[in-house]
Design a protein around this motif. Structure first.
Motif, PDB file in Angstrom:
ATOM      1  N   VAL A   1     -26.648 -36.094  -5.771  1.00  0.00           N
ATOM      2  CA  VAL A   1     -27.644 -35.947  -4.692  1.00  0.00           C
ATOM      3  C   VAL A   1     -27.500 -37.094  -3.697  1.00  0.00           C
ATOM      4  CG1 VAL A   1     -30.109 -35.964  -4.131  1.00  0.00           C
ATOM      5  CG2 VAL A   1     -29.277 -34.636  -6.093  1.00  0.00           C
ATOM      6  N   ARG A   2     -27.365 -38.323  -4.193  1.00  0.00           N
ATOM      7  CA  ARG A   2     -27.252 -39.470  -3.274  1.00  0.00           C
ATOM      8  C   ARG A   2     -26.018 -39.341  -2.391  1.00  0.00           C
ATOM      9  NH1 ARG A   2     -28.827 -42.643  -8.086  1.00  0.00           N
ATOM     10  NH2 ARG A   2     -31.092 -42.967  -7.907  1.00  0.00           N
ATOM     11  N   ARG A   3     -24.911 -38.856  -2.975  1.00  0.00           N
ATOM     12  CA  ARG A   3     -23.682 -38.699  -2.166  1.00  0.00           C
ATOM     13  C   ARG A   3     -23.849 -37.586  -1.138  1.00  0.00           C
ATOM     14  NH1 ARG A   3     -19.908 -39.689  -7.490  1.00  0.00           N
ATOM     15  NH2 ARG A   3     -20.321 -41.934  -7.516  1.00  0.00           N
ATOM     16  N   ALA A   4     -24.525 -36.518  -1.516  1.00  0.00           N
ATOM     17  CA  ALA A   4     -24.739 -35.419  -0.563  1.00  0.00           C
ATOM     18  C   ALA A   4     -25.628 -35.874   0.589  1.00  0.00           C
ATOM     19  CB  ALA A   4     -25.366 -34.218  -1.277  1.00  0.00           C
ATOM     20  N   LEU A   5     -26.661 -36.670   0.270  1.00  0.00           N
ATOM     21  CA  LEU A   5     -27.551 -37.195   1.320  1.00  0.00           C
ATOM     22  C   LEU A   5     -26.778 -38.112   2.260  1.00  0.00           C
ATOM     23  CD1 LEU A   5     -30.683 -37.945  -0.899  1.00  0.00           C
ATOM     24  CD2 LEU A   5     -30.561 -36.220   0.930  1.00  0.00           C
ATOM     25  N   ALA A   6     -25.948 -38.991   1.687  1.00  0.00           N
ATOM     26  CA  ALA A   6     -25.156 -39.905   2.516  1.00  0.00           C
ATOM     27  C   ALA A   6     -24.221 -39.113   3.418  1.00  0.00           C
ATOM     28  CB  ALA A   6     -24.359 -40.861   1.623  1.00  0.00           C
ATOM     29  N   ASP A   7     -23.640 -38.035   2.860  1.00  0.00           N
ATOM     30  CA  ASP A   7     -22.715 -37.202   3.637  1.00  0.00           C
ATOM     31  C   ASP A   7     -23.440 -36.549   4.812  1.00  0.00           C
ATOM     32  OD1 ASP A   7     -20.191 -35.880   4.087  1.00  0.00           O
ATOM     33  OD2 ASP A   7     -21.093 -34.062   3.245  1.00  0.00           O
ATOM     34  N   ALA A   8     -24.714 -36.215   4.610  1.00  0.00           N
ATOM     35  CA  ALA A   8     -25.500 -35.568   5.669  1.00  0.00           C
ATOM     36  C   ALA A   8     -26.166 -36.600   6.576  1.00  0.00           C
ATOM     37  CB  ALA A   8     -26.564 -34.658   5.053  1.00  0.00           C
ATOM     38  N   GLY A   9     -26.040 -37.872   6.235  1.00  0.00           N
ATOM     39  CA  GLY A   9     -26.733 -38.906   7.008  1.00  0.00           C
ATOM     40  C   GLY A   9     -28.237 -38.763   6.910  1.00  0.00           C
ATOM     41  N   ALA A  10     -28.712 -38.300   5.772  1.00  0.00           N
ATOM     42  CA  ALA A  10     -30.149 -38.073   5.586  1.00  0.00           C
ATOM     43  C   ALA A  10     -30.640 -38.891   4.393  1.00  0.00           C
ATOM     44  CB  ALA A  10     -30.420 -36.590   5.350  1.00  0.00           C
TER      45      ALA A  10
END
Ligand SMILES: [Zn+2]
Lengths: 381, 146
Positions: free
Chosen positions: A30-39
């Motif tokens: 989840v943290r990596r997906a958020l970072a990827d989305a800049g969110a």
């Protein structure tokens, strides 16, 4: 369907990670997906998640942050990831939410899955008699298919060799050592005609996606991937499925064919438009049979397709470009979302050494699991 | 006296004519089920008649269980050093349905789709007195042939 975009993807490496719980692997994804989305997690209005044996997904909020968002747990066997995605996409399509997370993770004990006869709707006698093994179904479905459609054992070995070759080019994969067709054929016979290296193993890993309304995608990503179809189907009368003490005399095509044709219709896309596909490969025969069930070729044509290398990266339809379940293992809750993660990488052009050439535009994913459930997604740039 | 105890007495019965599988037949559409069910998977009807299924049929597909199943749930031999592979298949009972079961044969060179099979029982476990827990299995009718 025009309305949902994938704007962030994150993965915790598949395989065996001692000392890291399944939940922690889900949180990392989840943290990596958020970072990827800049969110940030506090931007997320809702989440949907599942795991089969690593705890309730909604307990992720303890470590990700108690923001009060709606968190829905889903459980749908091997289609858990597909169901998380379906549920999240539906919430956005309904206009309930603008942005949220779909997450799947798992951590299984070593060896073949232990089947709980009762939760599968079967009596204790079934497991007691030595019949509650999903591996038997795969061997029997394949044996019948090879008998009817003249698929050879050499072709089974070619599919495994491709998976491990692709896995070797994937830093997130579990099995990263190429194996020759001879090594695959010579490994121990687990469930005739399938040998050890033709089967995937239960494993560990986590995958998360950030999804949003398509018209807000550019807020998060300059390379959004659009969800053109997401369909989950269960079996109908007459299909041949895992963990079935009996089958009807008449034969029905099964949930994969149903999910697949509904997805093509929903997306307005035909099988020949697909540039890269991730198909459930619990074992090599499954990949072969699923090529036909998902509409990519006629029954029996796989023998020539595979001999000609058409499913290799660079072939007519590259299949399981990240090594599939064979090279990644099968953490049930995460497996379907891994296919979507790989599809997004391929559509973005970010798949590195295993990138499909020619800038693929349309990607296809398919999961299958007990007790006869299939999930299909179609994605495009 | 040694006794054979079915692994579940709702699944098959040991009769003077040999073992018989216990199924149901839908009174509305004629669909057979195994094991017994209270509703019909084909027409959703709820009037299901208890029936004994045909004790013979043809092998529709098969595999060989090459490693010991996990125990539990398995109650047979699960020690890898003593485990013996066993066949598993679906046998098509004419006009009824295909039933999954163990096979008495586990040699791939002696198993062929389409071969005739009949129903027997095989032991899963036993006690010191010689009593056995048995389950049903299908046996090639011409075991000595081909
Ligand atoms: Zn009926």
């Amino acid at each position: 369907m025009t309305g949902v975009a994938i704007v962030g993807i994150g993965m915790h490496a598949f395989g065996r990670t001692d000392g890291v719980s399944g939940l922690e692997q889900g949180a990392a994804a989840v943290r990596r997906a958020l970072a990827d989305a800049g969110a940030s997690w506090s931007d997320m209005q809702f989440a949907v998640g599942g795991s089969a044996s690593a705890g309730s997904a909604d307990s992720l909020v303890s470590t990700l942050g108690l923001t009060g968002l709606q968190f829905t747990n889903v459980a749908n066997g091997c289609a858990t990831g597909g169901t998380a995605l379906f549920t999240a996409a539906s919430a956005i399509l309904a206009g309930t939410y603008d942005v949220g997370v779909a997450v799947g993770f798992d951590k299984h004990e070593r060896g073949a899955f232990r089947v709980d006869s009762r939760s599968a709707g079967l009596g204790d006698w079934y497991g007691a008699s030595g019949l509650a093994l999903t591996t038997q179904f795969f061997g029997m479905k394949l044996n019948r298919y090879m008998h009817e459609h003249a698929i050879t054992r050499r072709t089974l070995a070619k599919v495994a060799a491709k998976a491990f070759r692709n896995g070797a080019a994937n830093p997130m994969a579990w099995r990263r050592k190429p194996l020759s067709e001879e090594e695959v054929l010579a490994s121990s016979m687990l469930s005739y005609p399938l040998t050890q290296y033709m089967f995937c193993s239960p494993g560990e890993g986590g995958v998360a996606l950030v999804l949003c309304r398509a018209d807000q995608a550019r807020r998060y990503s300059d390379r959004p991937v659009y969800l053109k179809a997401v369909v989950v189907r269960s079996r109908r009368f007459g299909s041949f499925e895992v963990l079935a003490p009996s089958l009807a005399l008449e034969h029905n095509a099964g949930p994969t064919v149903d999910a697949s044709s509904a997805a093509y219709e929903q997306a307005g896309i035909a099988p020949q438009d697909v540039d890269v596909a991730q198909l459930q490969d619990t074992e090599t025969g499954a990949e072969i049979m699923h090529m036909a069930e998902n509409g990519f070729c006629a029954d029996g044509d796989q023998e020539q397709w595979i001999a000609d290398g058409e499913t290799e990266i660079g072939g007519r339809l590259p299949i399981n470009t990240d090594g599939g379940c064979l090279a990644n293992g099968e953490p049930i809750g995460a497996s379907g979302l891994r296919q979507v993660y790989e599809s997004v990488l391929q559509l973005r052009g970010d798949a590195g050494d295993r990138q499909v050439p020619g800038q693929p535009r349309v990607a296809y994913t398919h999961v299958y699991g007990a007790p006869g459930i299939s999930g299909v997604t179609i994605l495009s740039r | 006296m040694r006794v054979d105890v079915p692994v579940d007495d709702g699944v098959f019965a040991i009769t003077p004519d040999g073992p018989r599988l216990l199924g149901t037949r839908c009174t509305a559409c004629g669909t057979y089920t195994f094991p017994r069910q209270s509703g019909c998977p084909s027409c959703t009807g709820t009037e299901m008649l208890d029936v004994q299924l045909a004790p013979r049929g043809t092998l529709w597909t098969w595999t060989v269980q090459g490693f010991p199943p996990k125990a539990p749930p398995y109650i047979g031999e699960s020690d890898p050093a003593r485990f013996v592979p066993f066949g598993v298949g679906y046998v098509e009972l004419p006009g009824q349905l295909k039933v999954e079961g163990r096979l008495t044969e586990s040699d791939p060179s002696r198993l062929q789709i389409g071969m005739q099979m009949d129903l027997v029982v095989v032991p899963l476990s036993g006690d010191d007195a010689g009593n056995r827990v048995v389950t049903y299995a299908f046996r090639p009718i011409c075991a000595a042939g081909s």
